[in-house]
Design a protein around this motif. Structure first.
Motif, PDB file in Angstrom:
ATOM      1  N   HIS A 304       0.588  -1.175   0.345  1.00  0.00           N
ATOM      2  CA  HIS A 304       0.144   0.274   0.152  1.00  0.00           C
ATOM      3  C   HIS A 304       1.159   1.267   0.443  1.00  0.00           C
ATOM      4  O   HIS A 304       0.037   2.004  -0.667  1.00  0.00           O
ATOM      5  CB  HIS A 304      -0.875   0.146   1.520  1.00  0.00           C
ATOM      6  N   LYS A 305       2.257   1.600  -0.150  1.00  0.00           N
ATOM      7  CA  LYS A 305       2.785   2.932   0.462  1.00  0.00           C
ATOM      8  C   LYS A 305       3.204   2.692  -0.816  1.00  0.00           C
ATOM      9  O   LYS A 305       3.293   4.379  -1.120  1.00  0.00           O
ATOM     10  CB  LYS A 305       3.872   2.272   1.684  1.00  0.00           C
ATOM     11  N   ARG A 310      -1.148   7.381  -1.103  1.00  0.00           N
ATOM     12  CA  ARG A 310      -0.184   7.951  -0.203  1.00  0.00           C
ATOM     13  C   ARG A 310       0.383   9.290   0.266  1.00  0.00           C
ATOM     14  O   ARG A 310       0.670   9.572   1.445  1.00  0.00           O
ATOM     15  CB  ARG A 310       0.994   7.222  -0.053  1.00  0.00           C
ATOM     16  N   ARG A 311       0.118   9.875  -0.869  1.00  0.00           N
ATOM     17  CA  ARG A 311       0.348  11.415  -1.046  1.00  0.00           C
ATOM     18  C   ARG A 311      -0.719  11.984  -0.602  1.00  0.00           C
ATOM     19  O   ARG A 311      -0.546  13.224  -0.615  1.00  0.00           O
ATOM     20  CB  ARG A 311       1.310  12.306  -2.449  1.00  0.00           C
ATOM     21  N   THR A 313      -3.922  12.859   2.100  1.00  0.00           N
ATOM     22  CA  THR A 313      -4.856  12.573   3.319  1.00  0.00           C
ATOM     23  C   THR A 313      -6.184  12.518   2.753  1.00  0.00           C
ATOM     24  O   THR A 313      -6.811  13.141   2.423  1.00  0.00           O
ATOM     25  CB  THR A 313      -4.906  13.463   4.443  1.00  0.00           C
ATOM     26  N   CYS A 448      -3.942   2.888   5.829  1.00  0.00           N
ATOM     27  CA  CYS A 448      -3.003   3.828   4.801  1.00  0.00           C
ATOM     28  C   CYS A 448      -3.449   5.574   5.684  1.00  0.00           C
ATOM     29  O   CYS A 448      -3.095   6.551   4.816  1.00  0.00           O
ATOM     30  CB  CYS A 448      -4.858   3.845   3.884  1.00  0.00           C
ATOM     31  N   GLU A 449      -3.621   5.709   6.994  1.00  0.00           N
ATOM     32  CA  GLU A 449      -3.067   6.646   7.036  1.00  0.00           C
ATOM     33  C   GLU A 449      -4.156   8.119   7.149  1.00  0.00           C
ATOM     34  O   GLU A 449      -3.795   8.641   6.390  1.00  0.00           O
ATOM     35  CB  GLU A 449      -1.700   7.681   7.109  1.00  0.00           C
ATOM     36  N   ASP A 450      -5.335   7.995   6.771  1.00  0.00           N
ATOM     37  CA  ASP A 450      -6.086   8.539   6.436  1.00  0.00           C
ATOM     38  C   ASP A 450      -7.462   8.378   7.204  1.00  0.00           C
ATOM     39  O   ASP A 450      -7.470   8.140   7.837  1.00  0.00           O
ATOM     40  CB  ASP A 450      -7.060   7.779   4.658  1.00  0.00           C
TER      41      ASP A 450
END
Length: 786
Positions: A304-305, A310-311, A313, A448-450
């Motif tokens: 996923h990275k 990933r750029r 949010t 996913c840091e979302d």
């Protein structure tokens, strides 16, 4: 069995019986001896009307003489062993005996146990009353020492501590002595010899130390010479096995496997050892090769990275709620209002319906599925099946809608939903599904840091489970009857038509076009009732007030099982569609099924909390593995990827069983790997024995040879099953025509053939069976004409 002195038990028994009869005849004038006596001859006298005669009979049976019996009857003593035996005492008799120089106390059980022949007839006679206790101890000692005679010599050679260690293992019940003997032998062997030893095996820097032991189950006492011979032979055999293992390794450094694995290999028989070493060599080569891949190619390290998403949010808006709560409608409206949007569907039919819905709003929208493309000039919006999103993932979208997001947990297709959610390059990611999927969405969103926002939706029209079951005859127009097999759906269609009702049907083997036409007939009143499988659970807008379950079970490809809570809610939620009915009702054809459906429909959903999310390799991954490792097989390359790639604990590479089975059928190394991958990604409907599968297996060989594939000839005159099979062939052709247009050039002919077949299937399904009464009436008229 014989007693010391050489007398047989039988003669002892008869001698004691005679002694008793003589005593009783002389003492009691009214005594009459029994004419026939069994082995335990004293038992008939226990209830004899002469007081004390039963106790006397037991005493004679135990070997007492007349004078001793007279004393016993005259002066009973409750704490005396003899009196306890003849008086039915239920306590325990303990006897301490000398066992080769050490004392051991044994239990003889309860006093009546001594009246059994195996003990009573083993006792010496007791002329005096006081002789009995000593005779009993001697009998027990004789019995124990006879049973454990093999221990006499080693006991004599032991010190007291060693003897006590051995005696401690003897259970106190005499009946366990024979069971104990092999343990005693093993114990003595352990005490007298070093049965455990280590055999070191060496070759250059390779050292293998094997813990060995002379087996404990020896049936005799071992001598020092025998033990040493055993060890010597064992070392020779181990050395021979070691040499064989080195020979099988053929230069492979066995140290790489580690001591534990080497020990496991060593224990195998030669044939299995050879296979295991080959497998170990391949496994090591795989690891070394993947070390190179992991170092040089980030695609093999991260999943996923690496996506451009990933750029960003991203905001995940999850519309979660029951069926018929407006989730899809709200998401489509949000997408249509954006400048660029894409809708991802689990079904071609749903993609088509929503494309038409968006265009009805005045927004140009293209359709992309595995079988077709409808590209609108200047279109800013797309509707596609979720597997097709791979071609769009690197484009920027203002809104991406992922419908039926609970499918991320599906074992066959879940990877496509995971990939879409992870890779969609958009600030606004919307999804629809039931509330049960929320825990998994939160986990994936965090990875996913979302940011996840959950919006709960409520059903727009109420639905209830009926109080009473119904019948086929009582089903009202506008009802939807759900069964769980094509065969049953068609049988129910025939039964309802025989009762005078018009019927439309939907099941999985039908194409989206036919399903849509069948739904239209039902929606517009041309059909009174729809009979369907759970294929109606997604993608059809059906105005049914009543949904009737034929059964609460379905075959899931492996076994017949009860419906799950979410399945009942997904299907039952089709009742009372908003905009058509104010409410809906769920019922069944029998009370027991209705009771089960009510329980399931009203049960809470079990949350789907995935700890690992499914992913799968790309053709680039598999090509790299094939080239680096010289692996010609697509299937083995995929399995190699699964064994060696770990995208962290959260993602797992999978190869579904059905797909593995299909790949195995086309995995010919003479066919280019990319071509096998293309065919592997082509859905084959009807199973792997179907005409679609057989055609595809022939086509891949022809394409590999450079040939163009013409459209196959159609069998329009076939029955319904034949028409469906032919349609599956055409749909496979159309799917491949999209992927390989130069090899499957007759796309337009395929589209025309699909329309012809869909029309033919629709006509076949729409053919009305005459009601029973009408058929009987027609027969009578025909008879009169003749």
């Amino acid at each position: 069995m014989a007693k010391a002195g050489g007398k047989q038990f039988k003669s002892i028994r008869l001698e004691r019986l005679a002694r008793f009869i003589d005593w009783a005849t002389a003492r009691y004038p009214d005594f009459n001896a029994k004419k026939h006596h069994q082995e335990k001859w004293f038992t008939p006298y226990i209830g004899y009307p002469i007081a004390g005669l039963g106790r006397a009979a037991k005493a004679f049976w135990l070997g007492l003489h007349g004078q001793a019996v007279d004393e016993l009857l005259a002066e009973p003593a409750a704490d005396e062993l003899l009196d306890r035996v003849v008086s039915r005492d239920l306590g325990e008799i303990l006897c301490s005996v000398d066992l080769f120089g050490s004392e051991k106390t044994f239990s003889l059980g309860s006093p009546p146990h001594l009246l059994e022949p195996e003990w009573a007839l083993r006792l010496d006679d007791s002329p005096q009353r006081g002789d009995f206790a000593g005779n009993l101890k001697q009998a027990v000692q004789r019995y124990v020492r006879n049973r454990l005679q093999v221990l006499e010599r080693p006991f004599a050679e032991m010190d007291e501590d060693e003897r006590q260690r051995c005696l401690a293992r003897i259970r106190p019940e005499l009946s366990r002595l024979d069971e104990f003997l092999p343990h005693a032998v093993a114990t003595l062997n352990e005490i007298r010899h070093e049965l455990r030893y280590v055999v070191p095996l060496r070759r250059d820097s390779l050292v293998l130390e094997l813990q060995r032991r002379i087996p404990a189950g020896q049936d005799h006492l071992l001598g020092a010479t025998e033990v040493e011979a055993w060890k010597r032979k064992d070392r020779e055999e181990l050395q021979a096995t070691f040499e064989r293992m080195l020979e099988l390794a053929d230069g492979f450094d066995l140290q790489l496997l580690g001591h534990k694995r080497l020990t496991e290999l060593f224990a195998l028989e030669p044939g299995r050892m050879r296979k295991a070493i080959r497998a170990a060599r391949r496994e090591h080569e795989e690891k070394m090769a993947f070390a190179v891949l992991l170092e040089n190619n980030p695609r093999f390290v991260h999943y996923h990275k690496l996506y451009p998403a990933r750029r960003l949010t991203r905001r995940w808006t999850a519309l979660l709620g029951p069926t018929n709560s407006g989730k899809t409608h709200r998401s489509i409206e949000a997408m249509a209002a954006a400048e660029h949007g894409i809708y991802l569907s689990p079904l071609r039919l749903m993609a088509l319906e929503n494309q038409e819905r968006i265009e009805s709003m005045g927004v140009p929208c293209s359709l992309v599925t595995g079988e077709e493309e409808i590209i609108r000039e200047g279109a800013t919006h797309f509707c596609c099946t979720v597997e097709e999103f791979a071609r769009f993932r690197h484009q920027h979208w203002d809104v991406v809608v992922v419908d039926e997001v609970q499918m991320m947990a599906d074992p066959q297709r879940g990877w496509a939903w995971v990939d879409a959610l992870v890779s969609a390059h958009t600030p606004q990611l919307m999804m629809t599904g039931p509330a049960l999927i929320e825990p998994s969405l939160r986990t994936l969103c965090d990875l996913c840091e979302d940011k996840l926002v959950v919006q709960r939706t409520k059903r727009l029209s109420p639905v209830e489970v009926a109080r009473h079951a119904t019948t086929l005859e009582r089903l009202e127009p506008g009802s939807l009857l759900v069964a769980f097999s094509r065969k049953l759906v068609l049988e129910l269609k025939g039964m309802l038509e025989s009762a005078g009702k018009s019927v439309s049907v939907v099941y999985g083997a039908l194409s989206p076009e036919v399903r849509r036409e069948q739904a239209r007939r039902f929606r517009e009143g041309e059909a009174d009732i729809m009979v369907a499988t759970d294929a109606v659970g997604m993608g059809l807008n059906l105005p049914a007030h009543t949904l009737c379950f034929y059964t609460d079970e379905k075959f899931d490809g492996i076994q017949n099982r009860q419906l799950k809570v979410q399945e009942v809610k997904q299907i039952g939620g089709r009742a009372g569609r908003f905009g058509h009915h104010d409410s809906g009702e769920i019922t069944a054809l029998d009370p027991q099924t209705l009771k089960s459906i009510r329980r399931l429909f009203n049960s809470p959903d079990a949350p789907v909390d995935l700890s690992q999310f499914q992913v799968r390799p790309s053709i680039d991954h598999l090509s790299a593995i094939s080239e680096l490792m010289g692996e010609p097989s697509l299937l083995r390359a995929w399995l190699t990827f699964n064994r060696n790639i770990n995208y962290g604990e959260a993602f797992i590479s999978i190869l579904p069983d059905e797909l593995a089975e299909w790949i195995e059928l086309i995995d010919d190394p003479k066919i280019p790997l990319w071509l096998r991958w293309t065919f592997a990604c082509t859905p084959i409907r009807g199973g792997f024995d179907s005409p679609a599968s057989q055609h595809a297996q022939r086509w891949i060989k022809r394409v590999a040879e450079g040939h163009a594939i013409p459209m196959p000839k159609l069998l329009l005159g076939a029955d319904l099953a034949g028409l469906e099979s032919t349609l599956h062939v055409v749909e496979t052709y159309l799917h491949l025509a999209r992927s390989l247009p130069e090899h499957f050039p007759e796309h337009d002919d395929g589209e025309a053939a699909r329309k012809l077949l869909n029309d033919a299937i629709t006509r076949e399904l729409s053919r009305q069976r005459k009601p029973r009464a009408a058929r009987r009436s027609g027969g009578r008229k025909a008879g009169r004409r003749r």
